[in-house]
Design a protein around this motif. Sequence first.
Motif, short mmCIF file in Angstrom:
data_model
loop_
_atom_site.label_atom_id
_atom_site.label_comp_id
_atom_site.label_asym_id
_atom_site.label_seq_id
_atom_site.Cartn_x
_atom_site.Cartn_y
_atom_site.Cartn_z
N ALA A 11 0.85 -1.19 0.00
CA ALA A 11 0.00 0.00 0.00
C ALA A 11 0.88 1.24 0.00
O ALA A 11 2.09 1.18 0.28
CB ALA A 11 -0.89 0.00 1.24
N ALA A 16 -4.92 3.07 4.25
CA ALA A 16 -5.64 2.11 5.08
C ALA A 16 -5.93 0.84 4.30
O ALA A 16 -6.00 0.85 3.06
CB ALA A 16 -6.94 2.73 5.57
N GLU A 17 -6.11 -0.24 5.03
CA GLU A 17 -6.38 -1.53 4.40
C GLU A 17 -7.57 -1.52 3.44
O GLU A 17 -7.46 -2.05 2.33
CB GLU A 17 -6.57 -2.61 5.48
CG GLU A 17 -6.73 -4.00 4.93
CD GLU A 17 -6.88 -5.03 6.02
OE1 GLU A 17 -7.85 -5.81 5.93
OE2 GLU A 17 -6.05 -5.08 6.95
N PHE A 20 -6.52 0.09 0.18
CA PHE A 20 -5.57 -0.76 -0.54
C PHE A 20 -6.28 -1.97 -1.13
O PHE A 20 -6.03 -2.36 -2.28
CB PHE A 20 -4.44 -1.19 0.41
CG PHE A 20 -3.36 -2.00 -0.25
CD1 PHE A 20 -2.77 -1.60 -1.43
CD2 PHE A 20 -2.93 -3.18 0.34
CE1 PHE A 20 -1.76 -2.35 -2.03
CE2 PHE A 20 -1.92 -3.94 -0.25
CZ PHE A 20 -1.34 -3.52 -1.44
N LYS A 21 -7.20 -2.53 -0.39
CA LYS A 21 -7.97 -3.67 -0.89
C LYS A 21 -8.72 -3.29 -2.16
O LYS A 21 -8.75 -4.05 -3.13
CB LYS A 21 -8.95 -4.15 0.18
CG LYS A 21 -9.74 -5.37 -0.21
CD LYS A 21 -10.63 -5.83 0.94
CE LYS A 21 -11.38 -7.09 0.58
NZ LYS A 21 -12.21 -7.57 1.68
N ARG A 48 -4.63 -13.16 4.56
CA ARG A 48 -4.70 -11.96 5.40
C ARG A 48 -3.75 -10.89 4.87
O ARG A 48 -2.71 -11.19 4.30
CB ARG A 48 -4.29 -12.29 6.83
CG ARG A 48 -5.26 -13.22 7.53
CD ARG A 48 -4.77 -13.53 8.94
NE ARG A 48 -5.62 -14.52 9.55
CZ ARG A 48 -5.44 -15.83 9.46
NH1 ARG A 48 -4.44 -16.31 8.77
NH2 ARG A 48 -6.26 -16.67 10.05
N PHE A 49 -4.11 -9.66 5.12
CA PHE A 49 -3.19 -8.56 4.88
C PHE A 49 -2.13 -8.60 5.97
O PHE A 49 -2.36 -9.13 7.06
CB PHE A 49 -3.92 -7.21 4.92
CG PHE A 49 -4.74 -6.96 3.67
CD1 PHE A 49 -4.18 -6.29 2.60
CD2 PHE A 49 -6.05 -7.40 3.59
CE1 PHE A 49 -4.92 -6.06 1.45
CE2 PHE A 49 -6.80 -7.18 2.45
CZ PHE A 49 -6.23 -6.50 1.37
N ALA A 51 1.73 -6.36 7.38
CA ALA A 51 2.44 -5.09 7.37
C ALA A 51 3.88 -5.36 6.96
O ALA A 51 4.51 -6.28 7.47
CB ALA A 51 2.40 -4.43 8.74
N ARG A 55 3.88 -0.54 6.12
CA ARG A 55 2.81 -0.36 5.14
C ARG A 55 1.97 -1.63 5.07
O ARG A 55 2.46 -2.73 5.29
CB ARG A 55 3.42 -0.10 3.75
CG ARG A 55 4.19 1.20 3.71
CD ARG A 55 5.18 1.27 2.59
NE ARG A 55 4.56 1.43 1.27
CZ ARG A 55 5.26 1.66 0.18
NH1 ARG A 55 6.58 1.75 0.20
NH2 ARG A 55 4.64 1.79 -0.98
N VAL A 56 0.70 -1.46 4.77
CA VAL A 56 -0.18 -2.61 4.56
C VAL A 56 0.34 -3.36 3.33
O VAL A 56 0.78 -2.74 2.35
CB VAL A 56 -1.64 -2.16 4.34
CG1 VAL A 56 -2.54 -3.34 4.04
CG2 VAL A 56 -2.15 -1.39 5.55
N SER A 57 0.31 -4.69 3.39
CA SER A 57 0.80 -5.48 2.27
C SER A 57 -0.05 -6.73 2.08
O SER A 57 -0.79 -7.14 2.99
CB SER A 57 2.26 -5.88 2.48
OG SER A 57 2.40 -6.70 3.62
N ARG A 58 0.08 -7.32 0.90
CA ARG A 58 -0.59 -8.59 0.60
C ARG A 58 0.38 -9.42 -0.22
O ARG A 58 1.05 -8.90 -1.12
CB ARG A 58 -1.87 -8.34 -0.21
CG ARG A 58 -2.81 -9.53 -0.32
CD ARG A 58 -3.52 -9.77 1.02
NE ARG A 58 -4.47 -10.84 0.99
CZ ARG A 58 -5.79 -10.69 1.08
NH1 ARG A 58 -6.32 -9.49 1.15
NH2 ARG A 58 -6.59 -11.73 1.11
#
Length: 105
Positions: A11, A16-17, A20-21, A48-49, A51, A55-58
């Motif tokens: 992200a 925010a998640e 980003f989603k 799950r996401f 960090a 940063r938020v990540s996937r």
Amino acid sequence: MTEYVCLTLLAEPGEAEPAFKARLTAFWTHVLRTAPDDYERVYAEATRFAATGGRVSRQYMVECDAADAVAALAAASGVACAPVDPDDTYTKYEAASPDWFQLDH
């Protein structure tokens, strides 16, 4: 046997998640429509996401020889990607539930 690398999409700083989603959904829809052969080579998505670097990540399991193409598609769509370690490979059996779900193609 096909080997995979872990591709981590990031992200924007402070994003925010949920935002980003939504961007990931738009990105993968674009890839599915414009580069279906590359999309086919994405085996699994983390359930799950996380960090990464604050940063938020996937994370995604991508065939080794498709990782650069998928990362380039992400960059072109404004989605950052953490560096991929080409020597850190996985089998499809390592991308198993409950931490991963396989993508229907």
